[in-house]
Design a protein around this motif. Structure first.
Motif, mmCIF file in Angstrom:
data_model
loop_
_atom_site.group_PDB
_atom_site.id
_atom_site.type_symbol
_atom_site.label_atom_id
_atom_site.label_comp_id
_atom_site.label_asym_id
_atom_site.label_seq_id
_atom_site.Cartn_x
_atom_site.Cartn_y
_atom_site.Cartn_z
ATOM 1 N N TRP A 1 0.825 -1.217 0.000
ATOM 2 C CA TRP A 1 0.000 0.000 0.000
ATOM 3 C C TRP A 1 0.854 1.260 0.000
ATOM 4 O O TRP A 1 0.371 2.348 -0.321
ATOM 5 C CB TRP A 1 -0.990 -0.004 1.150
ATOM 6 C CG TRP A 1 -0.437 0.036 2.541
ATOM 7 C CD1 TRP A 1 -0.259 -1.012 3.375
ATOM 8 C CD2 TRP A 1 -0.024 1.191 3.267
ATOM 9 N NE1 TRP A 1 0.251 -0.588 4.579
ATOM 10 C CE2 TRP A 1 0.401 0.766 4.535
ATOM 11 C CE3 TRP A 1 0.029 2.546 2.974
ATOM 12 C CZ2 TRP A 1 0.877 1.629 5.504
ATOM 13 C CZ3 TRP A 1 0.505 3.427 3.943
ATOM 14 C CH2 TRP A 1 0.915 2.961 5.183
ATOM 15 N N PHE B 1 -1.245 0.759 -3.481
ATOM 16 C CA PHE B 1 -2.156 -0.378 -3.503
ATOM 17 C C PHE B 1 -3.140 -0.271 -2.334
ATOM 18 O O PHE B 1 -2.866 0.387 -1.332
ATOM 19 C CB PHE B 1 -1.387 -1.700 -3.354
ATOM 20 C CG PHE B 1 -0.549 -2.070 -4.551
ATOM 21 C CD1 PHE B 1 0.006 -1.114 -5.381
ATOM 22 C CD2 PHE B 1 -0.285 -3.392 -4.838
ATOM 23 C CE1 PHE B 1 0.791 -1.462 -6.460
ATOM 24 C CE2 PHE B 1 0.505 -3.760 -5.917
ATOM 25 C CZ PHE B 1 1.046 -2.791 -6.727
ATOM 26 N N ALA C 1 -7.822 -9.111 0.277
ATOM 27 C CA ALA C 1 -7.476 -8.842 -1.122
ATOM 28 C C ALA C 1 -6.422 -7.748 -1.182
ATOM 29 O O ALA C 1 -6.251 -6.967 -0.234
ATOM 30 C CB ALA C 1 -8.703 -8.412 -1.923
ATOM 31 N N TYR D 1 -5.350 -4.773 -4.058
ATOM 32 C CA TYR D 1 -5.724 -4.153 -5.326
ATOM 33 C C TYR D 1 -4.637 -3.164 -5.746
ATOM 34 O O TYR D 1 -4.337 -2.214 -5.010
ATOM 35 C CB TYR D 1 -7.057 -3.424 -5.193
ATOM 36 C CG TYR D 1 -8.213 -4.342 -4.873
ATOM 37 C CD1 TYR D 1 -8.811 -5.113 -5.867
ATOM 38 C CD2 TYR D 1 -8.691 -4.456 -3.570
ATOM 39 C CE1 TYR D 1 -9.861 -5.963 -5.569
ATOM 40 C CE2 TYR D 1 -9.744 -5.308 -3.272
ATOM 41 C CZ TYR D 1 -10.323 -6.053 -4.269
ATOM 42 O OH TYR D 1 -11.362 -6.901 -3.962
ATOM 43 N N ARG E 1 -4.719 -0.942 -8.043
ATOM 44 C CA ARG E 1 -5.247 0.366 -8.429
ATOM 45 C C ARG E 1 -6.378 0.771 -7.485
ATOM 46 O O ARG E 1 -7.195 -0.054 -7.090
ATOM 47 C CB ARG E 1 -5.779 0.337 -9.867
ATOM 48 C CG ARG E 1 -4.683 0.207 -10.915
ATOM 49 C CD ARG E 1 -5.229 0.436 -12.309
ATOM 50 N NE ARG E 1 -6.150 -0.625 -12.718
ATOM 51 C CZ ARG E 1 -7.418 -0.425 -13.049
ATOM 52 N NH1 ARG E 1 -7.950 0.783 -12.970
ATOM 53 N NH2 ARG E 1 -8.174 -1.434 -13.439
ATOM 54 N N ASP F 1 -9.403 1.863 -7.549
ATOM 55 C CA ASP F 1 -10.577 1.985 -8.415
ATOM 56 C C ASP F 1 -11.762 1.365 -7.673
ATOM 57 O O ASP F 1 -11.872 0.137 -7.572
ATOM 58 C CB ASP F 1 -10.309 1.259 -9.730
ATOM 59 C CG ASP F 1 -11.440 1.441 -10.745
ATOM 60 O OD1 ASP F 1 -12.627 1.430 -10.334
ATOM 61 O OD2 ASP F 1 -11.135 1.578 -11.939
ATOM 62 N N LEU G 1 -13.966 -1.193 -9.596
ATOM 63 C CA LEU G 1 -13.290 -2.476 -9.788
ATOM 64 C C LEU G 1 -13.285 -3.282 -8.489
ATOM 65 O O LEU G 1 -13.532 -4.498 -8.494
ATOM 66 C CB LEU G 1 -11.854 -2.238 -10.267
ATOM 67 C CG LEU G 1 -10.998 -3.495 -10.466
ATOM 68 C CD1 LEU G 1 -11.562 -4.354 -11.583
ATOM 69 C CD2 LEU G 1 -9.552 -3.106 -10.776
ATOM 70 N N ILE G 2 -13.025 -2.616 -7.366
ATOM 71 C CA ILE G 2 -13.001 -3.299 -6.075
ATOM 72 C C ILE G 2 -14.374 -3.861 -5.748
ATOM 73 O O ILE G 2 -14.511 -5.017 -5.315
ATOM 74 C CB ILE G 2 -12.535 -2.334 -4.969
ATOM 75 C CG1 ILE G 2 -11.077 -1.942 -5.210
ATOM 76 C CG2 ILE G 2 -12.702 -2.970 -3.587
ATOM 77 C CD1 ILE G 2 -10.583 -0.837 -4.311
ATOM 78 N N ASN H 1 -15.219 -6.975 -7.777
ATOM 79 C CA ASN H 1 -14.562 -8.167 -7.246
ATOM 80 C C ASN H 1 -15.227 -8.642 -5.962
ATOM 81 O O ASN H 1 -15.495 -9.833 -5.784
ATOM 82 C CB ASN H 1 -13.084 -7.864 -7.000
ATOM 83 C CG ASN H 1 -12.347 -9.034 -6.378
ATOM 84 O OD1 ASN H 1 -12.028 -9.012 -5.189
ATOM 85 N ND2 ASN H 1 -12.090 -10.076 -7.157
#
Length: 324
Positions: free
Chosen positions: A248, A252, A289, A291, A293, A295, A298-299, A302
């Motif tokens: 992160w 991230f 999880a 990620y 990006r 976004d 998108l998260i 998922n």
């Protein structure tokens, strides 16, 4: 190493010859072997020390902790932990166990500097001692130029500049992390049930309040995480992927075994949106999880696939509904 010899060493009653055998043996252990020895019997009550040894130990610990923040004596329940502590003292790491600098009633007199990350990106902070802190969005750090003690609300990754005579301390509610020089991550959000301390490199001692008004201290090895539940006043340790844990810092979004409701609260802070769902919809459900990006759509896509829900984004609000 016989149990009898261990016990004499722990009680401070071994001979100089035995001590010369035991200390090199402890120093030869790998972090995993030392951790195994420290962890064994952690839940068991230790047998009583001989009277003279108990009196000396009680006087030592009481004097050492008399000026601590909560004024409580650290309760170390595992007798092998004293052997590890003895090794640290023999190696000259005594400052790790000094009382806290900031004492009750003294915080108002300290000139605290406050850093609040109100944006949506990770913010790097350089402290007066040249230590570096990466602060997640909507996290807050308080520090004083004359002290090596910081107060954290939220999540931060620390790269601490070594200073053997002046340990670095992080205060997060009922959890204190004492550091000599190391890299570690702390997650301590006021609206979450657990505080997590993850050690990437070096060594730290984490002290947490336990049931019955006692404190317990645990020495973490690299790759270990301590998870402390404030309401239950219980903690556990687990291993983690050090590379993912620190991702992160690069932007991230890292979610480590969180309740789904806690995931939503973190996403609310990160993206400035209100996520709504019916009470009890995600009771007992957890999520992990990473990620690459930031976004939100998108998260949520998922998460919806994994947790079986539908969502709709309207302006600053996100509505979560069951898939059926």
């Amino acid at each position: 190493m016989t149990p009898e010899k261990w016990q004499r060493y722990i009680d401070g009653e071994c001979t100089e010859l035995e001590k010369k055998e035991i200390i090199p043996y402890l120093q030869s252990l790998s972090p995993a072997e030392l951790e195994a020895g420290m962890s064994g019997g952690w839940e068991d009550d230790a047998p009583p020390m001989p009277g003279d040894s108990a009196a000396r130990m009680d006087a030592y610990v009481s004097g050492m902790m008399a000026q601590s923040r909560r004024g409580k004596v650290v309760a170390l329940r595992n007798r092998f932990y004293w052997a590890a502590a003895g090794l640290l003292l023999a190696a000259g790491v005594f400052p790790l166990w000094e009382p806290l600098i900031i004492r009750p009633g003294a915080q108002d007199a300290v000139a605290w500097q406050v850093v609040s990350n109100t944006g949506h990106d990770v913010q790097k902070v350089t402290l007066p001692d040249s230590s570096s802190v990466w602060l997640t969005p909507h996290s807050e750090l308080r520090y004083a130029a004359e002290h090596r003690t910081v107060l954290l609300n939220g999540e931060a990754y620390f790269e601490v500049r070594p200073h053997a005579a002046k340990p670095f301390r992080v205060e997060t509610g009922e959890v204190q992390t004492l550091v000599l020089g190391t890299h570690f991550n702390i997650e301590s959000y006021g609206d979450e049930a657990a505080t997590r301390v993850s050690l990437t490199d070096g060594k730290i001692a984490v002290t947490a309040a336990q049931e019955g008004g006692r404190d317990s201290t645990l020495l973490l090895a690299p790759g270990q995480r301590l998870v402390y539940h404030g309401v239950k006043k219980q903690f556990r340790t687990e291993t983690f992927d050090r590379e993912k844990e620190n991702a992160w810092k690069k932007g991230f979004i890292v979610l480590n075994d969180l309740e789904v409701r806690e995931v939503f609260r973190r996403l609310e802070k990160r993206f400035g949106k209100k996520i709504r769902h019916s009470p009890g919809m995600f009771a007992g459900k957890r999520f992990s999880a990473v990620y690459p990006r930031a976004d939100l759509d998108l998260i949520l896509q998922n998460m919806a696939f994994v947790q079986d829900f539908r969502y709709t984004i309207h302006g600053d609000s996100v509505l979560i509904r069951p898939s059926k």
